[in-house]
Design a protein around this motif. Structure first.
Motif, short mmCIF file in Angstrom:
data_model
loop_
_atom_site.label_atom_id
_atom_site.label_comp_id
_atom_site.label_asym_id
_atom_site.label_seq_id
_atom_site.Cartn_x
_atom_site.Cartn_y
_atom_site.Cartn_z
N UNK A 108 -2.59 17.42 -4.78
CA UNK A 108 -3.69 16.58 -4.33
C UNK A 108 -4.99 17.38 -4.32
N UNK A 109 -6.03 16.82 -4.97
CA UNK A 109 -7.33 17.48 -5.05
C UNK A 109 -8.41 16.74 -4.27
N UNK A 110 -8.29 15.45 -4.14
CA UNK A 110 -9.22 14.64 -3.34
C UNK A 110 -8.39 13.72 -2.45
N UNK A 111 -8.76 13.67 -1.18
CA UNK A 111 -8.00 12.83 -0.25
C UNK A 111 -8.98 12.08 0.65
N UNK A 112 -9.26 10.82 0.32
CA UNK A 112 -10.07 9.91 1.15
C UNK A 112 -9.16 8.74 1.50
N UNK A 113 -8.52 8.83 2.61
CA UNK A 113 -7.45 7.85 2.92
C UNK A 113 -7.73 7.27 4.30
N UNK A 146 0.81 -1.22 0.00
CA UNK A 146 0.00 0.00 0.00
C UNK A 146 0.85 1.27 0.00
N UNK A 147 2.15 1.11 -0.18
CA UNK A 147 3.05 2.27 -0.22
C UNK A 147 3.55 2.55 -1.63
N UNK A 154 -4.56 7.31 -6.93
CA UNK A 154 -3.98 6.23 -6.12
C UNK A 154 -5.09 5.59 -5.30
N UNK A 155 -5.13 4.26 -5.32
CA UNK A 155 -6.12 3.53 -4.51
C UNK A 155 -5.40 2.42 -3.75
N UNK A 156 -5.72 2.32 -2.46
CA UNK A 156 -5.18 1.22 -1.65
C UNK A 156 -6.34 0.45 -1.02
N UNK A 191 -8.71 3.59 0.75
CA UNK A 191 -8.07 4.85 0.38
C UNK A 191 -8.12 5.19 -1.10
N UNK A 192 -8.39 6.48 -1.40
CA UNK A 192 -8.27 6.97 -2.76
C UNK A 192 -7.81 8.44 -2.70
N UNK A 193 -6.85 8.77 -3.55
CA UNK A 193 -6.35 10.14 -3.65
C UNK A 193 -6.28 10.52 -5.14
#
Length: 469
Positions: free
Chosen positions: A116-121, A50-51, A147-149, A107-109
């Protein structure tokens, strides 16, 4: 102390560690082979962590971000604790207001040019949540990255970016279309204008405009979603050069400025062609109105002649003037056909069909007088008649191919040079051979007459004389 060798493999920027002596040194790590995706298509990479570190397990292309995985997304990636990254660089045209919307479990960014415009982590289990942001994307090319984890459970992720097309938000004009090209068809006398697709994502349509050279007034020709249009301006007598330009309109109603003006010069044409034949010189003189259009370059004069058994248009020469005199033309009682073409300063020449066209304004049909006399001299015989000498001219040429219409008999007194016509008349076409005769009075006492004969055709041409009798 024994020092170990340094072993390293270069692999796309990911690093691993080796021991050099007592030091731990970072070295590049092997990566999956790179992939090239089509324009505006995401490049997608899978990581088994996830990194987003180390080599991607897999790299491929993805046309849209909308995924739902209940287990491992691809071979080599675990069901939990994996990452997926999407990236694309595209042209946003003139840019403008956009909505970015992301939805995901865990997580999604979302990044625009690294910002960064959207940060749901945050871990969410199997429950997805979403977020939308409105922002302005500058004109030109920009990079999007998502990015999605997935830490555990189902992995769901979706992302879209769409222009805001309401006039309340979008006041950005589209860029003017580029790559405008024109093609003028000399047969149909129509102009086809084509152009390159705009990069705008909110394009509604294009409008094609035309204006005469020297005028500042534009006329809208058409509105279309296609990238080409054929102008229905088909007046065959219109020799006006025109400028064309294309304008783009977006869904918010904003209209671009015009494209770079492209000039089209419909061919000048010869509106009238006349000709005369000079019997004294045997030459044909042609004349037509002189073209004054600024895009006129020169004329080409042609004659319709028989070449290798076929009638073809043969160029006689070129001129910038509006007259032409041919070399001597054989007078044969038939028709000569002449045509004048116009070439503009773009190198395009008037349509030139192989056939004759009696209605063409740039073509003249000229009757060439018959200047060729009958080929053979007639026979002449003399005999007696009541009160005189009967002179009879005859010709045994078969009736279907006779090239004369009558006979002429002349007489003179021996010792003089003046001949007098004693007979000029046609023959009876029913007779074979053709004959004509006259009873000429006897000469005076002690004088002698000589006679000769010839034939003539309908154009007044004469054959050679017969022998003198």
């Amino acid at each position: 102390m024994h020092r170990k060798s340094l072993l390293a493999a270069r692999t796309g920027g990911a690093l691993s560690a080796v021991v050099l002596g007592s030091l731990l040194v970072a070295v590049p790590q092997a990566a999956a082979a790179d992939v090239t995706c089509s324009a505006d298509v995401y490049k997608r990479t899978f990581y088994k962590n996830t990194s987003f570190s180390g080599s991607p397990v897999r790299t491929d292309c993805d046309s849209a971000i909308s995924q739902s995985w209940s287990g491992s997304p691809v071979s080599g990636v675990p069901s939990d604790n994996f990452g997926v990254r999407w990236s694309v660089t595209r042209d946003f045209g003139s840019g403008g207001p956009f909505s970015f919307t992301a939805s995901a479990t865990d997580g999604v960014r979302v990044y625009l040019d690294g910002a960064r415009k959207i940060d749901l982590w945050k871990g969410t289990g199997d429950t997805a949540r979403s977020k939308s942001v409105n922002l302005t994307v500058p004109s030109g090319r920009h990079t999007l990255r998502v990015d999605h984890v997935n830490w555990s459970g189902a992995a769901k992720v979706a992302y879209t970016y769409t222009p805001r097309t309401s006039a309340a938000y979008d006041r950005t004009k589209p860029f003017a279309p580029t790559g405008v090209r024109t093609a003028y068809n000399t047969t149909t006398r129509r102009t086809t204008v084509s152009w390159t697709a705009n990069k705008e994502m909110d394009l509604a349509n294009y409008s094609l405009y035309r204006r005469p050279v020297g005028s500042g007034t534009w006329t809208k020709v058409a509105t279309t979603t296609a990238r080409s249009f054929t102008d229905p301006l088909v007046n065959p007598d219109d020799r006006t050069p025109y400028y064309y330009e294309v304008r783009a309109k977006d869904k918010a109603g904003n209209t671009s400025s015009g494209s770079t003006d492209t000039v089209v010069r419909p061919l000048p044409v010869v509106t009238e062609l006349t000709g005369t034949y000079d019997k004294a010189t045997g030459k044909v003189s042609l004349k037509w109105p002189l073209n004054t259009e600024p895009h006129f370059d020169h004329y080409t004069v042609l004659s319709n002649d028989k070449v290798d058994g076929y009638w073809v248009w043969v160029p006689l020469g070129t001129t910038k003037g509006n007259t032409w005199t041919t070399g001597p033309v054989v007078a044969d009682g038939e028709w000569g056909h002449y045509r004048v073409l116009v070439t503009n300063d773009g190198g395009t020449t008037t349509y030139n069909p192989n056939r004759l066209d009696a209605t063409a304004t740039n073509e003249v049909w000229l009757e060439i007088p018959d200047g060729i006399g009958p080929y053979y001299a007639p026979d002449l015989t003399l005999g007696s008649c009541t009160g005189g000498i009967r002179a009879t001219a005859s010709d045994s040429t078969p009736a279907p191919i006779r090239d004369f219409t009558g006979f002429e008999i002349e007489r003179r007194e021996v010792g003089t040079s003046t001949w007098s016509v004693v007979l000029h008349q046609g023959y009876d076409p029913r007779l074979d051979p053709a004959t004509a005769s006259v009873c000429d009075p006897l000469p005076a006492e002690g004088r002698t007459h000589e006679y000769r004969a010839r034939t003539y055709d309908a154009a007044g041409n004469y054959s050679p004389y017969s022998e003198i009798r």
